[in-house]
Design an enzyme around this catalytic site. Sequence first.
Site, PDB file in Angstrom:
ATOM      1  CE1 TYR A  56      -3.028  -3.191   0.844  1.00  0.00           C
ATOM      2  CE2 TYR A  56      -4.023  -1.621  -0.323  1.00  0.00           C
ATOM      3  CZ  TYR A  56      -4.069  -2.848  -0.033  1.00  0.00           C
ATOM      4  OH  TYR A  56      -5.012  -3.590  -0.358  1.00  0.00           O
ATOM      5  CG  HIS A 119     -13.898  -1.831  -2.703  1.00  0.00           C
ATOM      6  ND1 HIS A 119     -13.788  -2.290  -4.062  1.00  0.00           N
ATOM      7  CD2 HIS A 119     -15.043  -2.392  -2.312  1.00  0.00           C
ATOM      8  CE1 HIS A 119     -14.954  -3.062  -4.127  1.00  0.00           C
ATOM      9  NE2 HIS A 119     -15.574  -3.127  -3.004  1.00  0.00           N
ATOM     10  CG  ASN A 211     -14.956  -2.411 -19.033  1.00  0.00           C
ATOM     11  OD1 ASN A 211     -14.432  -1.616 -18.154  1.00  0.00           O
ATOM     12  ND2 ASN A 211     -14.367  -3.783 -19.172  1.00  0.00           N
TER      13      ASN A 211
HETATM   14  C1  BV8 Z   1     -17.720  -8.837   0.876  1.00  0.00           C
HETATM   15  C2  BV8 Z   1      -9.262  -2.629  -2.450  1.00  0.00           C
HETATM   16  C3  BV8 Z   1     -19.468  -9.310   2.599  1.00  0.00           C
HETATM   17  C4  BV8 Z   1      -8.146  -3.465  -2.390  1.00  0.00           C
HETATM   18  C5  BV8 Z   1     -10.808  -4.296  -3.170  1.00  0.00           C
HETATM   19  C6  BV8 Z   1     -17.325 -15.967  -4.266  1.00  0.00           C
HETATM   20  C7  BV8 Z   1     -18.343 -15.505  -5.084  1.00  0.00           C
HETATM   21  C8  BV8 Z   1     -18.617 -14.210  -4.725  1.00  0.00           C
HETATM   22  C9  BV8 Z   1     -18.123 -13.300  -3.876  1.00  0.00           C
HETATM   23  C10 BV8 Z   1     -17.230 -13.823  -3.102  1.00  0.00           C
HETATM   24  C11 BV8 Z   1     -16.680 -15.028  -3.357  1.00  0.00           C
HETATM   25  N1  BV8 Z   1     -15.687 -15.590  -2.339  1.00  0.00           N
HETATM   26  C12 BV8 Z   1     -15.377 -14.270  -1.688  1.00  0.00           C
HETATM   27  C13 BV8 Z   1     -16.218 -13.306  -2.311  1.00  0.00           C
HETATM   28  C14 BV8 Z   1     -16.359 -11.922  -1.900  1.00  0.00           C
HETATM   29  C15 BV8 Z   1     -15.352 -11.009  -2.236  1.00  0.00           C
HETATM   30  C16 BV8 Z   1     -15.535 -11.133  -3.874  1.00  0.00           C
HETATM   31  O1  BV8 Z   1     -16.006 -10.670  -4.523  1.00  0.00           O
HETATM   32  N2  BV8 Z   1     -14.122 -11.923  -4.378  1.00  0.00           N
HETATM   33  C17 BV8 Z   1     -13.886 -12.156  -5.556  1.00  0.00           C
HETATM   34  C18 BV8 Z   1     -12.407 -12.292  -5.914  1.00  0.00           C
HETATM   35  C19 BV8 Z   1     -14.684 -13.467  -5.983  1.00  0.00           C
HETATM   36  N3  BV8 Z   1     -15.789  -9.714  -1.981  1.00  0.00           N
HETATM   37  C20 BV8 Z   1     -15.315  -9.273  -0.717  1.00  0.00           C
HETATM   38  O2  BV8 Z   1     -14.829  -9.836  -0.045  1.00  0.00           O
HETATM   39  C21 BV8 Z   1     -16.139  -7.868  -0.275  1.00  0.00           C
HETATM   40  N4  BV8 Z   1     -16.689  -7.945   0.848  1.00  0.00           N
HETATM   41  O3  BV8 Z   1     -18.056  -9.370   0.277  1.00  0.00           O
HETATM   42  O4  BV8 Z   1     -18.004  -8.734   2.477  1.00  0.00           O
HETATM   43  C22 BV8 Z   1     -20.311  -8.483   2.251  1.00  0.00           C
HETATM   44  C23 BV8 Z   1     -20.993  -8.724   1.183  1.00  0.00           C
HETATM   45  C24 BV8 Z   1     -22.194  -7.733   0.901  1.00  0.00           C
HETATM   46  C25 BV8 Z   1     -22.711  -6.848   1.719  1.00  0.00           C
HETATM   47  C26 BV8 Z   1     -21.834  -6.735   2.682  1.00  0.00           C
HETATM   48  C27 BV8 Z   1     -20.849  -7.246   3.106  1.00  0.00           C
HETATM   49  C28 BV8 Z   1     -15.031  -6.818  -0.363  1.00  0.00           C
HETATM   50  C29 BV8 Z   1     -14.436  -6.674  -1.777  1.00  0.00           C
HETATM   51  C30 BV8 Z   1     -13.305  -5.374  -1.791  1.00  0.00           C
HETATM   52  C31 BV8 Z   1     -11.985  -5.850  -1.805  1.00  0.00           C
HETATM   53  N5  BV8 Z   1     -11.124  -4.707  -2.151  1.00  0.00           N
HETATM   54  N6  BV8 Z   1      -9.961  -3.213  -3.355  1.00  0.00           N
HETATM   55  C32 BV8 Z   1      -7.231  -2.628  -2.945  1.00  0.00           C
HETATM   56  O5  BV8 Z   1      -7.504  -1.878  -3.895  1.00  0.00           O
HETATM   57  O6  BV8 Z   1      -6.000  -2.867  -2.921  1.00  0.00           O
HETATM   58  S1  BV8 Z   1     -11.273  -4.904  -4.752  1.00  0.00           S
HETATM   59  C33 BV8 Z   1     -10.458  -4.476  -6.041  1.00  0.00           C
HETATM   60  O7  BV8 Z   1     -10.471  -5.490  -7.005  1.00  0.00           O
HETATM   61  C34 BV8 Z   1     -10.877  -3.048  -6.421  1.00  0.00           C
HETATM   62  O8  BV8 Z   1     -11.507  -2.251  -5.710  1.00  0.00           O
HETATM   63  C35 BV8 Z   1     -11.992  -3.587  -7.421  1.00  0.00           C
HETATM   64  O9  BV8 Z   1     -13.235  -3.664  -6.868  1.00  0.00           O
HETATM   65  C36 BV8 Z   1     -11.547  -5.051  -7.625  1.00  0.00           C
HETATM   66  C37 BV8 Z   1     -11.069  -5.007  -9.276  1.00  0.00           C
HETATM   67  O10 BV8 Z   1     -12.089  -4.975 -10.054  1.00  0.00           O
HETATM   68  P1  BV8 Z   1     -11.911  -3.668 -11.255  1.00  0.00           P
HETATM   69  O11 BV8 Z   1     -11.962  -2.395 -10.685  1.00  0.00           O
HETATM   70  O12 BV8 Z   1     -12.964  -4.129 -12.058  1.00  0.00           O
HETATM   71  O13 BV8 Z   1     -10.502  -3.977 -11.982  1.00  0.00           O
HETATM   72  P2  BV8 Z   1     -10.056  -5.255 -12.847  1.00  0.00           P
HETATM   73  O14 BV8 Z   1      -8.555  -4.950 -13.099  1.00  0.00           O
HETATM   74  O15 BV8 Z   1     -10.643  -6.189 -12.485  1.00  0.00           O
HETATM   75  O16 BV8 Z   1     -10.640  -4.686 -14.036  1.00  0.00           O
HETATM   76  C38 BV8 Z   1     -10.464  -3.469 -14.707  1.00  0.00           C
HETATM   77  C39 BV8 Z   1     -11.457  -3.425 -15.930  1.00  0.00           C
HETATM   78  O17 BV8 Z   1     -11.102  -2.041 -16.657  1.00  0.00           O
HETATM   79  C40 BV8 Z   1     -11.091  -4.592 -17.157  1.00  0.00           C
HETATM   80  O18 BV8 Z   1     -12.766  -5.165 -17.291  1.00  0.00           O
HETATM   81  C41 BV8 Z   1     -10.664  -3.834 -18.278  1.00  0.00           C
HETATM   82  O19 BV8 Z   1     -11.157  -4.356 -19.537  1.00  0.00           O
HETATM   83  C42 BV8 Z   1     -11.136  -2.378 -18.185  1.00  0.00           C
HETATM   84  N7  BV8 Z   1      -9.974  -1.384 -18.834  1.00  0.00           N
HETATM   85  C43 BV8 Z   1      -8.924  -1.397 -18.563  1.00  0.00           C
HETATM   86  N8  BV8 Z   1      -8.264  -0.372 -19.195  1.00  0.00           N
HETATM   87  C44 BV8 Z   1      -9.509   0.497 -19.442  1.00  0.00           C
HETATM   88  C45 BV8 Z   1     -10.541  -0.232 -19.244  1.00  0.00           C
HETATM   89  N9  BV8 Z   1     -11.580   0.115 -19.521  1.00  0.00           N
HETATM   90  C46 BV8 Z   1     -11.942   1.445 -19.920  1.00  0.00           C
HETATM   91  N10 BV8 Z   1     -10.766   2.207 -20.480  1.00  0.00           N
HETATM   92  C47 BV8 Z   1      -9.542   1.625 -20.264  1.00  0.00           C
HETATM   93  N11 BV8 Z   1      -8.310   2.303 -20.637  1.00  0.00           N
END
Ligand code: BV8
Length: 244
Positions: A56, A119, A211
């Site tokens: 971080y 987040h 996106n």
């Molecule tokens: C929770 C901070 C309970 C950290 C982040 C199984 C199934 C479903 C869910 C789960 C599961 N197992 C575990 C879970 C829950 C888990 C989860 O979803 N896990 C995933 C891996 C399966 N979630 C949690 O734990 C959350 N908490 O569930 O608590 C609860 C539930 C409901 C209500 C209350 C409580 C907490 C999740 C938060 C984690 N922290 N960030 C840090 O940043 O260091 S997540 C982090 O990763 C980001 O914040 C973001 O959310 C995620 C990445 O996602 P994106 O932002 O989409 O980034 P990514 O790289 O993936 O995609 C980029 C996109 O941009 C691509 O599509 C690309 O094509 C596009 N792009 C690229 N360049 C461009 C572009 N678009 C346009 N122009 C460009 N130039």
Amino acid sequence: MMPPRNIVILTGAGVSAESGIGTFRDSGGLWEQHRVEDVATPEAFARDPDLVHRFYDMRREQIQARAPNAAHLALARLQRDWPGQSGGRVTLVTQNVDDLHDRAARAEGVVDADVIHMHGEHLSVWCTACDARQGWTGALADRPACPSCGVPALRPDIVWFGEMPYRMEAILTAIDEADMFVSIGTSGAVYPAAGFVRTAAELGAWTLELNLEASQGTDWFDEARHGPATRIVPAWVEEMLSGG
Ligand code: BV8
């Protein structure tokens, strides 16, 4: 379709990509050979706080050398000018922990931008001893004392995997009142954010994905436009503000 009044926008790492901030997915979600899911967790912080602080500290420093791009600035103009168009509201929810939306809002003269950082934020720290949160731009690896209680117990004010996202009630209320839900620059990989589009659609909102490529949830959207955010987001905002 009636012209939308209340718009909810959800952004992800893709909106900051052209500002030079790496996304999770494009970098393969890897950092120093660790999966982000393995570093961004309370368990990782308990197991190896130095590793997590390093992760971080590096990103907190990096974002301060980056600037908002045309997509951030266009969204700020929508936040500023849309209410005048329809008396409706723009609610901007971001998964991003950088401050580029906030800086864009200041640059475009948005009053009370209230960007919802579900987040958390790189430029905020949270004391695990006294629970105080405060702005922070430096490193935590050398365990500085909490300005409020003096205990060296500061952690990143970031929602890690397994932790409750911030301001969920405000987000779900905005989605409940939304006529339009727009997802920008997110892969739809992380919940509960990735599920917001389905909730919005079930509650009657029209849904749009902007996106670089089709996200994991692209089939849930009424419309999808693909391309770089700095091109397709300003075009969409211009369309909205010109009544197109
Ligand atoms: C929770 C901070 C309970 C950290 C982040 C199984 C199934 C479903 C869910 C789960 C599961 N197992 C575990 C879970 C829950 C888990 C989860 O979803 N896990 C995933 C891996 C399966 N979630 C949690 O734990 C959350 N908490 O569930 O608590 C609860 C539930 C409901 C209500 C209350 C409580 C907490 C999740 C938060 C984690 N922290 N960030 C840090 O940043 O260091 S997540 C982090 O990763 C980001 O914040 C973001 O959310 C995620 C990445 O996602 P994106 O932002 O989409 O980034 P990514 O790289 O993936 O995609 C980029 C996109 O941009 C691509 O599509 C690309 O094509 C596009 N792009 C690229 N360049 C461009 C572009 N678009 C346009 N122009 C460009 N130039």
